[in-house]
Design a protein around this motif. Structure first.
Motif, mmCIF file in Angstrom:
data_model
loop_
_atom_site.group_PDB
_atom_site.id
_atom_site.type_symbol
_atom_site.label_atom_id
_atom_site.label_comp_id
_atom_site.label_asym_id
_atom_site.label_seq_id
_atom_site.Cartn_x
_atom_site.Cartn_y
_atom_site.Cartn_z
ATOM 1 N N ALA A 1 7.825 19.425 63.592
ATOM 2 C CA ALA A 1 7.662 18.766 62.291
ATOM 3 C C ALA A 1 8.778 17.741 62.100
ATOM 4 C CB ALA A 1 7.705 19.795 61.172
ATOM 5 N N PRO A 2 8.419 16.544 61.635
ATOM 6 C CA PRO A 2 9.460 15.508 61.500
ATOM 7 C C PRO A 2 10.442 15.817 60.366
ATOM 8 C CG PRO A 2 7.362 14.713 60.649
ATOM 9 C CD PRO A 2 7.089 16.049 61.272
ATOM 10 N N LEU A 3 11.707 15.415 60.585
ATOM 11 C CA LEU A 3 12.746 15.583 59.567
ATOM 12 C C LEU A 3 12.884 14.280 58.811
ATOM 13 C CD1 LEU A 3 15.745 17.273 61.368
ATOM 14 C CD2 LEU A 3 14.214 18.269 59.700
ATOM 15 N N ARG A 4 12.992 14.375 57.526
ATOM 16 C CA ARG A 4 13.243 13.167 56.738
ATOM 17 C C ARG A 4 14.522 13.335 55.942
ATOM 18 N NH1 ARG A 4 9.052 13.676 54.146
ATOM 19 N NH2 ARG A 4 7.473 13.825 55.747
ATOM 20 N N ALA A 5 15.274 12.242 55.855
ATOM 21 C CA ALA A 5 16.567 12.336 55.187
ATOM 22 C C ALA A 5 16.404 12.418 53.684
ATOM 23 C CB ALA A 5 17.423 11.127 55.535
ATOM 24 N N GLY A 6 17.298 13.164 53.062
ATOM 25 C CA GLY A 6 17.368 13.194 51.613
ATOM 26 C C GLY A 6 16.149 13.783 50.933
ATOM 27 N N SER A 7 15.283 14.462 51.674
ATOM 28 C CA SER A 7 14.116 15.042 51.036
ATOM 29 C C SER A 7 14.442 16.470 50.642
ATOM 30 C CB SER A 7 12.918 15.003 51.986
ATOM 31 O OG SER A 7 13.299 15.517 53.245
ATOM 32 N N ALA A 8 14.598 16.677 49.347
ATOM 33 C CA ALA A 8 15.020 17.981 48.865
ATOM 34 C C ALA A 8 13.919 19.009 49.049
ATOM 35 C CB ALA A 8 15.408 17.883 47.383
ATOM 36 N N GLU A 9 12.680 18.528 49.112
ATOM 37 C CA GLU A 9 11.581 19.484 49.134
ATOM 38 C C GLU A 9 11.364 20.058 50.530
ATOM 39 O OE1 GLU A 9 9.342 16.398 51.202
ATOM 40 O OE2 GLU A 9 10.936 16.365 49.707
ATOM 41 N N ALA A 10 11.854 19.310 51.539
ATOM 42 C CA ALA A 10 11.508 19.642 52.906
ATOM 43 C C ALA A 10 11.871 21.065 53.293
ATOM 44 C CB ALA A 10 12.194 18.668 53.860
ATOM 45 N N PRO A 11 10.869 21.892 53.549
ATOM 46 C CA PRO A 11 11.183 23.247 53.995
ATOM 47 C C PRO A 11 11.780 23.250 55.397
ATOM 48 C CG PRO A 11 8.809 22.882 53.962
ATOM 49 C CD PRO A 11 9.439 21.636 53.465
ATOM 50 N N VAL A 12 11.492 22.169 56.135
ATOM 51 C CA VAL A 12 12.038 22.054 57.481
ATOM 52 C C VAL A 12 13.562 22.067 57.443
ATOM 53 C CG1 VAL A 12 12.148 20.573 59.496
ATOM 54 C CG2 VAL A 12 10.043 20.728 58.182
ATOM 55 N N GLN A 13 14.076 21.367 56.387
ATOM 56 C CA GLN A 13 15.519 21.259 56.250
ATOM 57 C C GLN A 13 16.176 22.637 56.232
ATOM 58 O OE1 GLN A 13 16.072 17.526 54.863
ATOM 59 N NE2 GLN A 13 17.036 18.059 56.755
ATOM 60 N N ASN A 14 15.482 23.552 55.622
ATOM 61 C CA ASN A 14 16.093 24.849 55.467
ATOM 62 C C ASN A 14 16.053 25.685 56.723
ATOM 63 O OD1 ASN A 14 17.251 26.975 53.717
ATOM 64 N ND2 ASN A 14 16.606 25.452 52.236
ATOM 65 N N ARG A 15 15.423 25.170 57.739
ATOM 66 C CA ARG A 15 15.451 25.885 59.008
ATOM 67 C C ARG A 15 16.712 25.524 59.770
ATOM 68 N NH1 ARG A 15 13.830 29.667 57.817
ATOM 69 N NH2 ARG A 15 13.795 30.341 59.988
ATOM 70 N N MET A 16 17.572 24.759 59.144
ATOM 71 C CA MET A 16 18.791 24.310 59.805
ATOM 72 C C MET A 16 19.961 24.573 58.864
ATOM 73 S SD MET A 16 19.445 20.525 61.234
ATOM 74 C CE MET A 16 17.819 20.111 61.691
ATOM 75 N N GLN A 17 21.047 25.091 59.364
ATOM 76 C CA GLN A 17 22.218 25.309 58.516
ATOM 77 C C GLN A 17 23.453 24.786 59.225
ATOM 78 O OE1 GLN A 17 22.851 26.218 55.433
ATOM 79 N NE2 GLN A 17 20.666 26.336 54.966
ATOM 80 N N VAL A 18 24.576 24.776 58.515
ATOM 81 C CA VAL A 18 25.765 24.126 59.064
ATOM 82 C C VAL A 18 27.028 24.911 58.709
ATOM 83 C CG1 VAL A 18 25.998 22.642 57.045
ATOM 84 C CG2 VAL A 18 26.994 21.910 59.209
ATOM 85 N N VAL A 19 27.988 24.889 59.617
ATOM 86 C CA VAL A 19 29.330 25.433 59.347
ATOM 87 C C VAL A 19 30.314 24.294 59.579
ATOM 88 C CG1 VAL A 19 31.098 27.110 60.004
ATOM 89 C CG2 VAL A 19 28.688 27.757 60.081
ATOM 90 N N PHE A 20 31.113 23.991 58.543
ATOM 91 C CA PHE A 20 32.021 22.859 58.648
ATOM 92 C C PHE A 20 33.403 23.279 59.131
ATOM 93 C CE2 PHE A 20 29.000 21.355 55.388
ATOM 94 C CZ PHE A 20 28.600 20.197 56.007
#
Lengths: 535, 271, 315
Positions: free
Chosen positions: A340-359
């Motif tokens: 599934a394509p990732l789009r920047a700044g899309s708050a709705e994208a459930p795809v986004q939530n399949r990715m997390q980050v540690v800074f």
């Protein structure tokens, strides 16, 4: 007779004792490294020698430079000594120079101050010494200001300032910590060379054991204000005695045991990703300059794979991270996660939530006003079926237990935790939604080596339990080597080499990768001759 | 609680209390004239003396403080309720046309000295307390917008904001949930400063006749009345003047104390 | 450097344009017609129309705006409705009082604040510092016009050292004129000096915490030398901002202080014009003050570039 002789130095600031009974000698032309973790007192030892201590410090013991006891000197006497007999190089080249004075004025200042020479003579000396540290006057005129130089160049200016009067003793306080690895190698070579040529004593303060092993004649290991072990480098490396020293070196050389990666099945696919910034116009009618921070980057990350991304500062790895996380848009290219394509700044994208980050920053990664429970459950926000009530509380408790913290910690605030604990909390936050992919952005770079080892081991454990997929971004090649299966090397916005980790480290193909690897200081000193190297 | 904060809260609290008490009780009716008993010095009958019309000065100070505090407070609320959202929005959309417009607008408002703005508004709409409030309220907007934006911008670079964005939260939600709570300290401190400034501004505007109009008493108007009589009866000027000084001093001390209290970083100044 | 100046000049022009539009628009929505106001209620329609033509009130608003702005650019500020004289002449006399007063006050404020700030910072936490800081807290809280009344009471009426008010004019001799401006300048300067002292102190303390100050000490500079050679110039960057702001404050502050001392400056002109509803004067004087403030900010920006080399290249 030794050049610097510290005997039984104790220091307390206010009521707190910070140095206890420190004794150390440095001879002419000798490089002595003072190492230890943060808070061990190594920098304060250096500042004690300079007698530049915070107010409310009480010093006892003796610090002898040649025949003079520095502890018995008054302030005017010390002023006459600092910069002339003792020079000092600091950690942060970006802030160690006065931003509103030219480098010429700053480098010639010690000459004019201590020798009272004319401005012209002092400037001539400044030109000579700047040329000596690798900043020839035809390319770096004295009229340059610090902000016109890079970090490494600024550090050269600081070194020039410290050695312009050929001091007997040079103190370098973490001189390369803020620099890239290739720049670090150059600065270390420069310091070593200068020490040998001028017959100075060099007190080298660093937390990086590999740096120490590569250049020092002798090593002193500090812990909690004491020197726990001191010996010539070769002896210390081959026959260290103190358990703390052993633990420290073991931690530096530690390799974590990763479970094997499953057969390749693409998870994250980046195709020809480009991200450019438009700089503000510098000239009224000129075309605005466009900087391509990420240029035409393509790679595939397989499910269950641990991928590394290395490169020096400014190579574009942070920008790439932001693009992958959807924080910045890409101008060109395509990124897919699970197809599934990732789009920047899309708050709705459930795809986004399949990715997390540690800074990186264990202090900046959390809102200080929220409880830990609220902090680590934040990723539930965009989950369509986020657990609520009891289920959520259980998820929070489980996430904390997973990273070795107590479920009760969820009611506490972030300032109550140490740096290592905070990174554990950051990991708990990243894993609570069981994402497909975790991005570690310099996640262990700010930690002391012993803490770092425990975090890396924790990651390996979690990997065994949950089969994690991660992208591990770091400038620290040894860390990347230990926690990845495959590595991407990035330079100037492009990926220049991609190879399985062991292949890359043992048989690098691209010249930049070779240069990078050659610059990395290593602990395998006994195999190498160190003393003749820089003469 | 540090000493500055305690003294500051005590002082300003005392006057705010006086102002509130005046709603239900004053020693004398502040409007009742007593021409034979005019210009009395402070004494047992009138604690702070009487003015040129024989009115009780203590009662007038109490009611006057109420007016001054009300003017300053309303202007403060105007500044906060427009300035803070503007500042948050500008920071959330850094560099965008919205940010540019807000900051340009701020610059323009800043180019009008407060008094000049008040003069312009009064010249056109006539002098009144409401117009003084509007003038100072407008002046407060860019102050708070700038403070909010300035404090919010570095927060937007912080990693916890990126974590929130990775969690899928939008700019409005992040501004409310993460940015606003972390700029509150700064807003409280700036708020006490603007409150104190408001007291002074009310006094100045009323002094030159651009603010509160007769018969409403205010500390500034008392000083305006006192100006012609100051040689004859200095206490007419000294008493309301001291009242202004003490309220403002109290608020400023409280602001400084709060800043130290709320921001532990400021306590750690390196040598 | 040239680029920097050009850029600042651009925003200067923009600010002036927007400010003039705002001022024009606000005075335009003022209720009432200046012509009928001037002639009273019983004016004949013909005389009214004639006056409106004379004042230029009968042309479209846009045209009026441009002729107002165009006039000001050439020094023509229009004709006062009430006095029927050139506004520029009236303003010229008044500015000769207001600007010297503001400059005088700013000078006093800087002369007091810089050493006081240095003193307090060098004795941080000590009795001297505490004393200076307490004095500045008080100084910030004192309204300048009230302080002016007290100064009159003590130095003009009680001791007769200075005149209590009025202005003899510059043609009566520089000393006499300056004497008349001294109490007003002190009244204006003291609260500002208190603010500036605090800024100077905290700017110095901030700079003392910088890494490059430690570098300076490591070179062998004494604390005092390090402060003079490396600290002051860096500390002046925030101090300069505040000085710029203060000049606008002082310029506006003169409007009130002139009331206390009966000085024939811009302030009195404004108040007379407001009560006479002479809006063309108000409009032009306000524009003049705003022009002054914007110009000062422009000059401060240029001074920044002189102090801070980072601005020159970055622009």
């Amino acid at each position: 007779m030794s050049l610097l002789d510290i005997s039984n130095l104790s220091l307390s600031i206010g009521e707190t004792p910070v140095l206890r009974d420190v004794s150390l000698r440095i001879g002419k032309g000798e490089i002595v490294a003072l190492t230890g973790e943060s808070g061990s007192g190594k920098s304060l030892t250096a500042f004690s020698v300079m007698r530049l201590l915070p107010q409310g410090s009480a010093l006892s013991g003796a610090i002898r430079l040649g025949d003079t006891d520095l502890t018995a000197m008054d302030e005017p006497g010390l002023c006459a000594l600092r910069g002339k007999d003792i020079g000092m190089v600091f950690q942060e080249p970006m802030t160690a120079l006065n931003p509103v004075q030219t480098i010429g004025a700053q480098v010639s200042e010690p000459v004019r101050l201590h020798e009272g020479t004319t401005r012209a003579a002092a400037r001539a000396r400044a030109e000579d010494v700047l040329a000596r540290v690798g900043l020839p006057p035809d390319r770096f005129p004295l009229s340059r200001y610090p902000h016109e130089l890079s970090g490494g160049q600024r550090q050269r200016v600081v070194i020039a300032m410290a050695i312009v009067l050929r001091p007997r003793l040079l103190i370098a306080d973490e001189p390369t910590t803020a620099l890239d690895v290739t720049t670090q190698a150059q600065i270390l070579d420069l310091l070593t060379g200068l020490t040998r040529e001028d017959g100075m004593g060099l007190m080298m303060i660093t937390h990086d054991l590999a740096v120490v092993a590569g250049m020092a004649d002798r090593i002193a290991v500090m812990r909690e204000g004491r020197i726990v072990e001191e010996a010539p480098t070769r002896d210390l490396l081959t026959g260290m005695q103190h358990p703390y020293t052993k633990a420290l070196f073991a931690a530096s050389a530690h390799r974590v045991a990763l479970p094997p990666a499953p057969p390749p099945e693409p998870l994250l696919v980046a195709q020809n990703v480009t991200r450019s910034y438009t700089l503000r116009r510098t000239r009224l009618f000129a075309k605005p300059r466009v900087v391509e921070a990420v240029r035409d980057v393509s790679f595939t990350l397989n499910r269950g794979e641990r991928l590394g991304l290395v490169g020096e500062s400014g190579c574009g790895k942070s920008t790439l991270t932001r693009v992958l996380l959807g924080l910045d848009p890409a101008q060109a290219g395509r990124i897919t996660l699970n197809g599934a394509p990732l789009r920047a700044g899309s708050a709705e994208a459930p795809v986004q939530n399949r990715m997390q980050v540690v800074f990186q920053d264990p202090f900046g990664s959390f809102n200080p006003r929220h409880t830990v429970g609220r902090l680590i459950s934040e990723p539930f926000h965009a989950l369509p079926d986020a657990p609520g009530g009891q289920a959520r509380a259980q998820a929070i408790a489980a996430a904390l237990s997973d990273v070795g913290l107590s479920p009760d910690d969820q009611h506490r605030y972030i300032h109550e935790f140490s740096g290592g604990q905070r990174q554990r909390i950051a990991i708990a936050r990243a894993l609570i939604t069981r994402p497909d992919l975790v991005i570690f952005d310099e996640a262990v770079s700010a930690l002391d080596v012993s803490v770092r080892v425990r975090i890396l081991d924790l990651l390996a454990d979690l990997c065994r339990s949950y089969g994690l997929t991660w992208l591990f971004i770091s400038h620290d090649l040894s860390v990347v080597r230990s926690v990845t299966d495959r590595v991407l090397v990035m330079q100037a916005g492009k990926i220049v080499e991609e190879a399985p980790t062991e292949t890359l480290f043992t048989a690098p193909r691209h010249p930049y990768t070779r240069k990078l690897l050659a610059a990395v200081p290593t602990l395998d000193l006994p195999l190498r001759e160190s003393t003749e190297r820089h003469v | 609680m540090n000493r500055q904060l305690a003294i500051g809260l005590g002082l300003s609290g005392f006057f705010i209390l006086l102002a509130l008490v005046s709603l239900v009780w004053t020693p004398f009716d502040h409007t009742s004239l007593d021409i034979p008993g005019k210009l009395q010095l402070p004494g047992s009958a009138h604690l702070l003396g009487t003015d040129h019309l024989g009115r009780d000065i203590l009662s007038m100070v109490m009611v006057g403080a109420r007016t001054s505090v009300a003017v300053a407070l309303v202007a403060l609320v105007i500044g906060l309720s427009f300035g803070v959202p503007l500042g948050l929005a500008a920071a959330a959309r850094r560099g965008s046309w919205l940010d540019q417009t807000i900051m340009r607008g701020n610059d323009i408002v800043f180019a009008f000295p407060l008094l000049v703005m008040a003069i312009l508004i009064t010249a056109v709409f006539g002098p009144s307390a409401v117009n003084a409030i509007i003038a100072f309220g407008i002046f407060n907007i860019p102050v708070f917008a700038r403070v909010t934006r300035g404090a919010a911008l570095p927060l937007w670079e912080r990693e916890f904001i990126m974590a929130a964005r990775v969690a899928g939260k939008g700019p409005a939600r992040i501004s409310l949930e993460h940015i606003l709570p972390n700029v509150t300290n700064m807003l409280i401190v700036q708020g006490t400063i603007q409150f104190a400034l408001g007291i002074q501004v009310e006094a100045a505007l009323s002094f030159v006749g651009l603010g509160v109009q007769p018969p409403t008493p205010s500390l500034g108007r008392m000083l305006a009345d006192a100006q012609t009589l100051v040689t004859l009866a200095p206490h007419l000027a000294i008493v309301p003047g001291l009242a202004i000084i003490l309220i403002v001093l109290g608020l400023n001390l409280a602001g400084d104390g709060l800043r130290d209290q709320l921001d532990p970083r400021l306590r750690r100044h390196r040598v | 450097m040239l680029r920097y100046i050009l850029k600042r000049s651009g925003s200067l022009v923009l600010s002036l344009a927007v400010a003039s539009l705002i001022i024009f628009a606000v005075t335009e929505i003022a209720p009432g017609d200046p012509a009928s106001f001037m002639l009273g209620l019983n004016a004949q329609p013909e005389t009214l129309a004639a006056l409106r033509t004379e004042l230029g009130l009968d042309v479209p608003k846009i045209q009026r705006y441009f002729s107002w702005v165009g006039g000001m650019l050439t020094g023509d500020f229009g004709t006062s409705y009430t006095y029927r004289t050139q506004v520029s002449e009236m303003v010229a006399d008044r500015i000769a009082v207001s600007i010297p007063l503001a400059v005088y006050a700013l000078t006093l404020s800087v002369i007091i604040a810089i050493p006081a700030g240095l003193f307090a910072a060098s004795r941080r936490g000590g009795a001297g510092d505490t004393g200076v800081m307490a004095a500045t807290q008080l100084g910030v809280a004192v309204p300048n016009f009230w302080f002016a009344m007290m100064l009159v009471l003590v130095f003009a009426i009680h001791w007769s050292w200075f005149p209590a008010g009025g202005f003899p004019g510059w043609d009566k001799g520089f000393g006499t004129a300056l004497r008349a401006l001294t109490l007003p300048a002190i009244a204006l300067a003291l609260p500002q000096a208190a603010i500036l002292t605090r800024v100077m102190r905290s700017a110095l303390l901030d700079v003392l915490g910088e890494d490059f100050m430690r570098t300076a000490r490591a070179k062998g500079l004494s604390p005092r030398q390090a402060l003079w050679r490396h600290g002051l110039r860096n500390a002046f960057i925030p101090v300069l901002t505040v000085i710029g702001l203060q000049f606008s404050f002082l310029f506006a502050g003169t409007i009130i202080i002139e009331q206390v001392f009966y000085l024939p400056g811009l302030g009195r002109l404004i108040f007379q014009s407001i009560s006479a509803r002479d809006l063309i004067v108000v409009e032009s004087v306000v524009m003049l003050v705003v022009f002054g403030v914007i110009m000062i900010n422009f000059l401060v920006d240029l001074a920044y570039a002189a102090i801070d080399p980072r601005l020159r290249t970055r622009a």
